[in-house]
Scaffold this motif. Structure first.
Motif, PDB file in Angstrom:
ATOM      1  N   PHE A   1      40.120  39.366  30.979  1.00  0.00           N
ATOM      2  CA  PHE A   1      40.537  38.165  31.510  1.00  0.00           C
ATOM      3  C   PHE A   1      40.839  37.217  30.755  1.00  0.00           C
ATOM      4  O   PHE A   1      41.483  36.202  30.936  1.00  0.00           O
ATOM      5  CB  PHE A   1      38.999  37.918  32.440  1.00  0.00           C
ATOM      6  CG  PHE A   1      39.012  38.814  33.492  1.00  0.00           C
ATOM      7  CD1 PHE A   1      39.802  39.103  34.459  1.00  0.00           C
ATOM      8  CD2 PHE A   1      37.633  39.650  33.795  1.00  0.00           C
ATOM      9  CE1 PHE A   1      39.557  40.217  35.608  1.00  0.00           C
ATOM     10  CE2 PHE A   1      37.447  40.409  34.641  1.00  0.00           C
ATOM     11  CZ  PHE A   1      38.303  40.668  35.520  1.00  0.00           C
ATOM     12  N   GLY A   2      40.206  37.186  29.669  1.00  0.00           N
ATOM     13  CA  GLY A   2      40.284  36.125  28.415  1.00  0.00           C
ATOM     14  C   GLY A   2      41.748  36.047  27.911  1.00  0.00           C
ATOM     15  O   GLY A   2      42.384  35.116  27.761  1.00  0.00           O
ATOM     16  N   PHE A   3      42.217  37.510  27.574  1.00  0.00           N
ATOM     17  CA  PHE A   3      43.557  37.514  27.153  1.00  0.00           C
ATOM     18  C   PHE A   3      44.550  37.154  28.275  1.00  0.00           C
ATOM     19  O   PHE A   3      45.526  36.633  27.514  1.00  0.00           O
ATOM     20  CB  PHE A   3      43.539  39.074  26.749  1.00  0.00           C
ATOM     21  CG  PHE A   3      44.789  39.555  26.125  1.00  0.00           C
ATOM     22  CD1 PHE A   3      45.098  39.148  24.631  1.00  0.00           C
ATOM     23  CD2 PHE A   3      46.124  39.973  26.828  1.00  0.00           C
ATOM     24  CE1 PHE A   3      46.467  39.736  23.979  1.00  0.00           C
ATOM     25  CE2 PHE A   3      47.271  40.216  26.277  1.00  0.00           C
ATOM     26  CZ  PHE A   3      47.266  40.063  24.893  1.00  0.00           C
TER      27      PHE A   3
ATOM     28  N   SER B   1      31.530  42.974  28.043  1.00  0.00           N
ATOM     29  CA  SER B   1      32.378  41.988  27.159  1.00  0.00           C
ATOM     30  C   SER B   1      33.887  42.727  27.208  1.00  0.00           C
ATOM     31  O   SER B   1      34.764  41.825  26.799  1.00  0.00           O
ATOM     32  CB  SER B   1      31.796  42.034  25.836  1.00  0.00           C
ATOM     33  OG  SER B   1      31.967  43.380  25.121  1.00  0.00           O
TER      34      SER B   1
ATOM     35  N   ILE C   1      28.932  35.163  26.439  1.00  0.00           N
ATOM     36  CA  ILE C   1      29.514  35.407  27.927  1.00  0.00           C
ATOM     37  C   ILE C   1      28.717  34.728  28.879  1.00  0.00           C
ATOM     38  O   ILE C   1      27.596  35.001  29.255  1.00  0.00           O
ATOM     39  CB  ILE C   1      29.537  36.967  27.979  1.00  0.00           C
ATOM     40  CG1 ILE C   1      30.303  37.634  26.822  1.00  0.00           C
ATOM     41  CG2 ILE C   1      30.302  37.305  29.233  1.00  0.00           C
ATOM     42  CD1 ILE C   1      30.521  38.927  26.841  1.00  0.00           C
TER      43      ILE C   1
ATOM     44  N   SER D   1      36.256  36.251  41.742  1.00  0.00           N
ATOM     45  CA  SER D   1      37.080  34.959  41.801  1.00  0.00           C
ATOM     46  C   SER D   1      37.127  34.451  43.033  1.00  0.00           C
ATOM     47  O   SER D   1      37.077  35.264  43.934  1.00  0.00           O
ATOM     48  CB  SER D   1      38.575  35.317  41.323  1.00  0.00           C
ATOM     49  OG  SER D   1      39.389  34.194  41.388  1.00  0.00           O
TER      50      SER D   1
ATOM     51  N   GLU E   1      41.627  32.145  34.787  1.00  0.00           N
ATOM     52  CA  GLU E   1      40.258  31.161  35.129  1.00  0.00           C
ATOM     53  C   GLU E   1      39.708  31.337  36.424  1.00  0.00           C
ATOM     54  O   GLU E   1      40.248  31.894  37.092  1.00  0.00           O
ATOM     55  CB  GLU E   1      40.982  29.648  34.885  1.00  0.00           C
ATOM     56  CG  GLU E   1      41.882  29.194  33.763  1.00  0.00           C
ATOM     57  CD  GLU E   1      42.263  27.772  33.618  1.00  0.00           C
ATOM     58  OE1 GLU E   1      42.665  27.419  34.680  1.00  0.00           O
ATOM     59  OE2 GLU E   1      42.983  27.579  32.610  1.00  0.00           O
TER      60      GLU E   1
ATOM     61  N   GLY F   1      44.278  35.050  30.423  1.00  0.00           N
ATOM     62  CA  GLY F   1      44.191  33.504  30.568  1.00  0.00           C
ATOM     63  C   GLY F   1      43.708  33.262  31.998  1.00  0.00           C
ATOM     64  O   GLY F   1      44.115  32.261  32.539  1.00  0.00           O
TER      65      GLY F   1
ATOM     66  N   ASN G   1      35.295  41.197  29.887  1.00  0.00           N
ATOM     67  CA  ASN G   1      35.599  39.725  30.055  1.00  0.00           C
ATOM     68  C   ASN G   1      36.692  39.438  29.069  1.00  0.00           C
ATOM     69  O   ASN G   1      37.425  38.424  28.895  1.00  0.00           O
ATOM     70  CB  ASN G   1      34.150  39.226  29.217  1.00  0.00           C
ATOM     71  CG  ASN G   1      34.205  37.792  29.156  1.00  0.00           C
ATOM     72  OD1 ASN G   1      34.149  36.957  30.096  1.00  0.00           O
ATOM     73  ND2 ASN G   1      34.232  37.238  27.891  1.00  0.00           N
ATOM     74  N   GLU G   2      36.997  40.418  27.936  1.00  0.00           N
ATOM     75  CA  GLU G   2      37.915  40.297  26.889  1.00  0.00           C
ATOM     76  C   GLU G   2      39.414  40.245  27.678  1.00  0.00           C
ATOM     77  O   GLU G   2      40.342  39.602  27.473  1.00  0.00           O
ATOM     78  CB  GLU G   2      38.013  41.392  26.118  1.00  0.00           C
ATOM     79  CG  GLU G   2      39.010  41.314  24.897  1.00  0.00           C
ATOM     80  CD  GLU G   2      38.974  40.176  24.026  1.00  0.00           C
ATOM     81  OE1 GLU G   2      39.820  39.754  23.427  1.00  0.00           O
ATOM     82  OE2 GLU G   2      37.993  39.614  23.966  1.00  0.00           O
TER      83      GLU G   2
ATOM     84  N   HIS H   1      33.898  34.318  37.409  1.00  0.00           N
ATOM     85  CA  HIS H   1      32.772  34.431  36.877  1.00  0.00           C
ATOM     86  C   HIS H   1      31.846  35.941  36.839  1.00  0.00           C
ATOM     87  O   HIS H   1      32.092  36.515  37.825  1.00  0.00           O
ATOM     88  CB  HIS H   1      31.574  33.340  37.780  1.00  0.00           C
ATOM     89  CG  HIS H   1      31.887  33.232  39.124  1.00  0.00           C
ATOM     90  ND1 HIS H   1      33.002  32.864  39.846  1.00  0.00           N
ATOM     91  CD2 HIS H   1      31.088  33.876  39.989  1.00  0.00           C
ATOM     92  CE1 HIS H   1      32.860  33.168  41.192  1.00  0.00           C
ATOM     93  NE2 HIS H   1      31.772  33.684  41.322  1.00  0.00           N
TER      94      HIS H   1
END
Length: 449
Positions: free
Chosen positions: A153-155, A147, A249, A273, A159, A157, A150-151, A162
Motif C-alpha cells: 500500500f505504501g509503494f 508489513s 506500522i 479502506s 491513503e 501511494g 503494508n509495504e 488502516h
C-alpha cells in the motif's frame, strides 16, 4: 445480429486498454514479495471438494453457500478454489516442502470463485494475491507478513487505509469463548437466521461473520474473544503489537474481526479502506497453526494473507492514483507497396530483437490511414518507406512529439534508431526532472531494457 451470449454474471473482461494496469500491479506485488523472500507457487484452479470443507470449514458461508462444486466424469466431487491458502497448504504437504528449510515462504496470483451477489468489489470470479509463511510460530512472522501488505500500500501511494488486528486464540482458549457465545446467542435465537441457528450448535463463532443485518446487529454486543485468551495467546498477541510498534506500522485492535474461514487461529488482521464503500476490506489474513494437521500432516504453524486485486484496483481508482503509462510504440513503419512492405518487415524484426517496440502496416492501408493509426498508437517515431527510399538506402524518421526529422541509413537502421531512442529517452528524463515530475527511476530504466 445479436450475440449468442455475453460474459457470465459476476465475471468481467480485462480489455487491452486495462491490462497494462493489472500487469503493473501483479508485477509490483510479486517483486515486493520477492524482496521479503516469498517465491511464487502455482496450484490448480480446482481441487477435491474435501480440501475446502476440511480446511475452510463446513459451517462457513463459503462452504455452505458460495462454492462452485460439481461431480466430474469419474463421479468425484470437484470444487473451483474459493481461496488460495488451502491449495498452497495441500501442495506444501504433498510435495514434502516441510523437509526444506523452514519457514517456507510462498506467494501467488490466482483466480478464485464464489457464488455471491455481484457488486462493486465483489465478483464471482475474482483474483487474489496471497502470501503464505509455513513453519514458524513466532510473532515476528506475524508482523513481517503484515508489513509486506503494508509495504504494498505504501509503494502504491494508497491513503486512507488502516490496519485492524485481533487475536481469536487457540482451540483450547476458544472452548470457554464458544461457551460464552453460545449462552449469549441462545437468548437471541428467536431473531437469528436459519443458517445461524445451525451454527449455534456447531460453531457459534461463525455467527459473528454472518452477513445478515439482523444477525450482525445482534453480534455487536456479543462477548469478545480477547477477553478469553489463554496466557500463551495473550502473550503472542502482545508481542505482535510490540513488533508492529517497533516497525512503526500503525494499527487498531478490532475485537470484532474473526475472518470468514475456520482455519484461523491467534492473530487475524484486515487492511480496511473507507474509499470503496461496503467492500472496504482490501486485504485480510492471519495465523492458521492447525491447518496442516487438519489436512493430514504434522503440526506446522503457519500464517498468510489474501489481497483482492479487483478491490485494490478499485481503491487506486477511487483515490485517483495514476499508474505508469504503458510502453509506447517506439517506431511505426509505413510502407508504400509490396517491396517496401517486405523491407519494413525486416526492419522491425531487427529492432524488436534489440528491444524496440516497433510495428509496421499489416492491413494494406493507405499512407494517410497508416499515419492516423500511428497517432492512435501513440508512436514516438514514424518512417514512411517507398521504392525510392530503398534505392537511395536512406529513410527519414519523424519524431511525432516535436515534428523533427532525421535521416537514417537503411543498412544501419537498427543501430542508428536504437541510439536515437536512447537519446530521446534521456531527454525525456531530463525534461521530467526539470519540470519537477515524480520519477520512478526503476520503472524508467526498465522501459529502456
Amino acid at each position: 445480429m445479436a450475440l449468442i451470449t455475453k460474459a457470465a454474471r459476476g465475471t468481467q473482461d480485462v480489455l487491452p486498454s486495462q491490462s497494462h494496469n493489472h500487469r503493473f500491479i501483479e508485477n509490483t506485488l510479486l517483486e515486493i514479495a520477492d524482496e521479503f523472500g516469498f517465491k511464487e507457487i502455482r496450484t490448480p484452479v480446482f481441487e477435491h471438494t474435501e480440501l475446502f470443507t476440511r480446511s475452510v470449514g463446513d459451517t462457513t458461508d463459503v462452504v455452505q453457500k458460495e462454492m462452485y462444486t460439481f461431480n466430474d466424469k469419474g463421479g468425484r466431487s470437484i470444487t473451483l478454489r474459493p481461496e488460495g491458502t488451502a491449495g498452497a497448504a495441500r501442495a506444501f504437504l504433498e510435495h514434502g516442502l516441510f523437509n526444506e528449510p523452514l519457514p517456507q515462504k510462498v506467494c501467488y496470483l490466482t483466480s478464485c470463485y464464489r457464488y455471491e451477489k455481484p457488486q462493486a468489489g465483489r465478483l464471482r470470479e475474482f483474483h487474489q494475491f496471497g502470501v503464505e509463511c509455513f513453519g514458524t510460530a513466532s510473532p515476528a512472522a506475524d508482523a513481517e507478513v503484515i508489513s509486506l501488505a503494508n509495504e504494498v500500500f505504501g509503494f502504491l501511494g494508497v491513503e486512507d487505509i488502516h490496519l485492524e488486528i485481533n487475536s481469536i486464540g487457540c482451540p483450547e482458549c476458544r472452548k470457554n469463548y464458544h461457551t460464552a457465545l453460545k449462552d449469549y446467542f441462545e437468548s437471541k435465537k428467536g431473531d437469528l437466521c436459519g443458517t445461524c441457528l445451525e451454527r449455534l450448535e456447531k460453531n457459534p463463532m461463525r455467527i459473528l461473520d454472518c452477513k445478515s443485518p439482523i444477525c450482525s446487529k445482534i453480534a455487536e454486543d456479543a462477548p469478545i474473544v480477547i477477553d478469553y485468551l489463554c496466557d500463551d495467546c495473550a502473550d503472542h498477541f502482545k508481542k505482535v503489537q510490540e513488533y508492529l510498534d517497533e516497525m512503526m506500522i500503525p494499527y487498531s485492535i478490532n475485537p470484532q474481526i474473526v475472518r470468514g474461514l475456520d482455519y484461523y487461529t491467534r492473530t487475524v488482521f484486515e487492511f480496511v479502506s473507507d474509499s470503496i464503500g461496503a467492500q472496504g476490506t482490501v486485504c485480510g489474513g492471519g495465523r492458521y497453526d492447525g491447518l496442516m494437521e487438519e489436512l493430514g500432516g504434522s503440526h506446522v504453524p503457519s500464517l498468510g494473507f489474501g489481497m483482492g486485486i479487483e478491490r485494490l484496483m478499485l481503491l487506486l481508482e477511487s483515490q485517483g492514483i495514476k499508474l505508469p503509462e504503458p510502453k509506447r510504440c517506439d517506431l511505426y513503419v509505413a510502407p508504400i507497396g509490396d517491396k517496401a512492405s517486405l523491407k519494413a518487415a525486416s526492419l522491425v524484426q531487427a529492432l524488436r530483437q534489440s528491444g524496440v517496440a516497433a510495428q509496421f502496416d499489416v492491413a494494406g492501408r493507405s499512407v494517410k490511414a497508416q499515419m492516423k493509426y500511428a497517432n492512435k498508437l501513440g508512436a514516438r517515431f514514424t518512417v514512411v518507406i517507398g521504392d525510392d527510399d530503398i534505392e537511395k538506402g536512406v529513410v527519414t524518421v519523424k519524431n511525432m512529439d516535436d515534428g523533427e526529422t532525421v535521416e537514417i541509413a537503411i543498412d544501419e537502421f537498427d543501430e542508428e534508431f536504437l541510439e536515437l531512442t536512447l537519446q530521446q529517452s534521456a531527454q525525456d528524463l531530463q525534461d521530467a526532472v526539470a519540470n519537477g515530475d515524480n520519477i520512478d527511476l526503476k520503472s524508467f530504466l526498465g522501459g529502456l531494457m
